[in-house]
Write a protein that holds these residues in place. Structure first.
Motif, PDB file in Angstrom:
ATOM      1  N   VAL A   1       0.871  -1.173   0.000  1.00 23.25           N
ATOM      2  CA  VAL A   1       0.000   0.000   0.000  1.00 23.25           C
ATOM      3  C   VAL A   1       0.906   1.220   0.000  1.00 23.25           C
ATOM      4  CG1 VAL A   1      -1.739   1.298   1.286  1.00 23.25           C
ATOM      5  CG2 VAL A   1      -1.800  -1.193   1.293  1.00 23.25           C
ATOM      6  N   LYS A   2       0.628   2.170  -0.917  1.00 20.50           N
ATOM      7  CA  LYS A   2       1.404   3.405  -0.990  1.00 20.50           C
ATOM      8  C   LYS A   2       0.435   4.576  -1.070  1.00 20.50           C
ATOM      9  CE  LYS A   2       3.557   2.309  -4.827  1.00 20.50           C
ATOM     10  NZ  LYS A   2       4.481   2.360  -5.971  1.00 20.50           N
ATOM     11  N   ALA A   3       0.853   5.724  -0.536  1.00 19.88           N
ATOM     12  CA  ALA A   3       0.041   6.933  -0.631  1.00 19.88           C
ATOM     13  C   ALA A   3       0.970   8.137  -0.755  1.00 19.88           C
ATOM     14  CB  ALA A   3      -0.845   7.088   0.600  1.00 19.88           C
ATOM     15  N   ALA A   4       0.475   9.177  -1.440  1.00 19.07           N
ATOM     16  CA  ALA A   4       1.222  10.413  -1.625  1.00 19.07           C
ATOM     17  C   ALA A   4       0.270  11.590  -1.503  1.00 19.07           C
ATOM     18  CB  ALA A   4       1.894  10.433  -2.994  1.00 19.07           C
ATOM     19  N   ALA A   5       0.709  12.640  -0.837  1.00 19.90           N
ATOM     20  CA  ALA A   5      -0.074  13.874  -0.718  1.00 19.90           C
ATOM     21  C   ALA A   5       0.829  15.049  -1.056  1.00 19.90           C
ATOM     22  CB  ALA A   5      -0.639  14.024   0.686  1.00 19.90           C
ATOM     23  N   PHE A   6       0.479  15.761  -2.125  1.00 19.30           N
ATOM     24  CA  PHE A   6       1.228  16.933  -2.569  1.00 19.30           C
ATOM     25  C   PHE A   6       0.389  18.173  -2.300  1.00 19.30           C
ATOM     26  CE2 PHE A   6       2.329  20.129  -5.766  1.00 19.30           C
ATOM     27  CZ  PHE A   6       3.706  20.187  -5.633  1.00 19.30           C
ATOM     28  N   GLU A   7       0.965  19.149  -1.588  1.00 19.25           N
ATOM     29  CA  GLU A   7       0.283  20.406  -1.282  1.00 19.25           C
ATOM     30  C   GLU A   7       1.094  21.552  -1.860  1.00 19.25           C
ATOM     31  OE1 GLU A   7       0.154  20.556   2.949  1.00 19.25           O
ATOM     32  OE2 GLU A   7      -1.612  19.269   3.070  1.00 19.25           O
ATOM     33  N   THR A   8       0.399  22.554  -2.402  1.00 15.49           N
ATOM     34  CA  THR A   8       1.086  23.704  -2.969  1.00 15.49           C
ATOM     35  C   THR A   8       0.198  24.931  -2.953  1.00 15.49           C
ATOM     36  OG1 THR A   8       2.343  24.507  -4.880  1.00 15.49           O
ATOM     37  CG2 THR A   8       0.372  23.197  -5.337  1.00 15.49           C
ATOM     38  N   GLU A   9       0.815  26.075  -2.953  1.00 17.58           N
ATOM     39  CA  GLU A   9       0.120  27.339  -3.154  1.00 17.58           C
ATOM     40  C   GLU A   9       0.630  27.998  -4.423  1.00 17.58           C
ATOM     41  OE1 GLU A   9       0.344  29.641   0.439  1.00 17.58           O
ATOM     42  OE2 GLU A   9      -0.342  27.951   1.641  1.00 17.58           O
ATOM     43  N   SER A  10       1.509  27.312  -5.130  1.00 19.85           N
ATOM     44  CA  SER A  10       2.085  27.820  -6.371  1.00 19.85           C
ATOM     45  C   SER A  10       1.072  27.686  -7.503  1.00 19.85           C
ATOM     46  CB  SER A  10       3.345  27.020  -6.716  1.00 19.85           C
ATOM     47  OG  SER A  10       3.771  27.317  -8.035  1.00 19.85           O
ATOM     48  N   PRO A  11       0.977  28.698  -8.390  1.00 15.87           N
ATOM     49  CA  PRO A  11       0.081  28.577  -9.542  1.00 15.87           C
ATOM     50  C   PRO A  11       0.597  27.592 -10.599  1.00 15.87           C
ATOM     51  CG  PRO A  11       1.305  30.635  -9.639  1.00 15.87           C
ATOM     52  CD  PRO A  11       1.634  29.998  -8.319  1.00 15.87           C
ATOM     53  N   LEU A  12       1.836  27.120 -10.442  1.00 13.31           N
ATOM     54  CA  LEU A  12       2.410  26.185 -11.409  1.00 13.31           C
ATOM     55  C   LEU A  12       1.842  24.772 -11.290  1.00 13.31           C
ATOM     56  CD1 LEU A  12       6.172  27.245 -11.195  1.00 13.31           C
ATOM     57  CD2 LEU A  12       4.505  27.849 -12.973  1.00 13.31           C
ATOM     58  N   TYR A  13       1.359  24.407 -10.091  1.00 11.80           N
ATOM     59  CA  TYR A  13       0.910  23.033  -9.845  1.00 11.80           C
ATOM     60  C   TYR A  13      -0.388  23.026  -9.057  1.00 11.80           C
ATOM     61  CZ  TYR A  13       5.710  22.087 -11.136  1.00 11.80           C
ATOM     62  OH  TYR A  13       6.896  22.041 -11.806  1.00 11.80           O
ATOM     63  N   ARG A  14      -1.056  21.896  -9.100  1.00  7.23           N
ATOM     64  CA  ARG A  14      -2.244  21.683  -8.281  1.00  7.23           C
ATOM     65  C   ARG A  14      -1.938  20.606  -7.257  1.00  7.23           C
ATOM     66  NH1 ARG A  14      -7.221  21.098 -12.378  1.00  7.23           N
ATOM     67  NH2 ARG A  14      -7.163  19.103 -11.369  1.00  7.23           N
ATOM     68  N   GLY A  15      -2.591  20.695  -6.120  1.00  6.12           N
ATOM     69  CA  GLY A  15      -2.415  19.673  -5.095  1.00  6.12           C
ATOM     70  C   GLY A  15      -2.944  18.334  -5.583  1.00  6.12           C
ATOM     71  N   ALA A  16      -2.473  17.269  -4.978  1.00  5.37           N
ATOM     72  CA  ALA A  16      -2.919  15.928  -5.368  1.00  5.37           C
ATOM     73  C   ALA A  16      -2.754  14.968  -4.197  1.00  5.37           C
ATOM     74  CB  ALA A  16      -2.108  15.420  -6.553  1.00  5.37           C
ATOM     75  N   THR A  17      -3.686  14.041  -4.095  1.00  9.15           N
ATOM     76  CA  THR A  17      -3.600  12.939  -3.146  1.00  9.15           C
ATOM     77  C   THR A  17      -3.851  11.658  -3.929  1.00  9.15           C
ATOM     78  OG1 THR A  17      -4.422  14.335  -1.362  1.00  9.15           O
ATOM     79  CG2 THR A  17      -4.513  11.953  -1.020  1.00  9.15           C
ATOM     80  N   LYS A  18      -2.943  10.702  -3.796  1.00 13.64           N
ATOM     81  CA  LYS A  18      -3.051   9.444  -4.538  1.00 13.64           C
ATOM     82  C   LYS A  18      -2.758   8.272  -3.607  1.00 13.64           C
ATOM     83  CE  LYS A  18      -1.546  11.371  -8.935  1.00 13.64           C
ATOM     84  NZ  LYS A  18      -0.646  11.192 -10.084  1.00 13.64           N
ATOM     85  N   ALA A  19      -3.334   7.128  -3.944  1.00 14.79           N
ATOM     86  CA  ALA A  19      -3.070   5.906  -3.183  1.00 14.79           C
ATOM     87  C   ALA A  19      -3.042   4.725  -4.144  1.00 14.79           C
ATOM     88  CB  ALA A  19      -4.131   5.695  -2.108  1.00 14.79           C
ATOM     89  N   TRP A  20      -2.251   3.716  -3.804  1.00 12.47           N
ATOM     90  CA  TRP A  20      -2.115   2.513  -4.612  1.00 12.47           C
ATOM     91  C   TRP A  20      -2.157   1.286  -3.709  1.00 12.47           C
ATOM     92  CZ3 TRP A  20       0.942   6.747  -4.710  1.00 12.47           C
ATOM     93  CH2 TRP A  20       1.038   7.458  -5.892  1.00 12.47           C
ATOM     94  N   PHE A  21      -2.724   0.224  -4.227  1.00 11.42           N
ATOM     95  CA  PHE A  21      -2.671  -1.086  -3.571  1.00 11.42           C
ATOM     96  C   PHE A  21      -2.219  -2.066  -4.637  1.00 11.42           C
ATOM     97  CE2 PHE A  21      -4.583  -5.224  -2.593  1.00 11.42           C
ATOM     98  CZ  PHE A  21      -4.010  -5.443  -1.352  1.00 11.42           C
TER      99      PHE A  21
END
Length: 103
Positions: free
Chosen positions: A77-97
């Motif tokens: 099981v893997k998970a990732a959470a990306f947070e940003t306030e930069s206009p270059l990117y959007r936040g993302a939350t992902k998970a894998w099994f």
């Protein structure tokens, strides 16, 4: 990080080098627990800035747990959470099994 993810952490948000360049400051750790054939817990924390350090591009937390059940079977099981306030990117939350069978 594992196969299938870009160089800049697991969320795959930063897939190509931005025009401002990128500096990835990170810490990584893994802990093995003697459960079954072996339980591996892992984590990474990333801080992304422009190459000159003036632009904050975001931060990411990645966690994983992998359990080897036998010589052939492993589950992860893997998970990732990306947070940003930069206009270059959007936040993302992902998970894998995943389930792996080796023959």
């Amino acid at each position: 990080l594992g196969i299938g993810h870009w160089v800049q952490a697991r969320s795959d948000v930063i897939g190509a080098k931005p025009a401002v360049g990128i500096r990835d400051v990170f810490a990584r750790g893994q802990y093995n627990i003697p459960l079954g054939k072996g339980l591996k817990l892992g984590g990474e924390a990333h801080g992304f800035k422009s190459s000159d350090g003036d632009v904050d591009l975001g931060r990411e937390l990645d966690v994983s747990a992998s359990l080897t059940l036998s010589k052939q079977w492993t589950v992860e099981v893997k998970a990732a959470a990306f947070e940003t306030e930069s206009p270059l990117y959007r936040g993302a939350t992902k998970a894998w099994f995943t389930v792996e069978y080796r023959y």
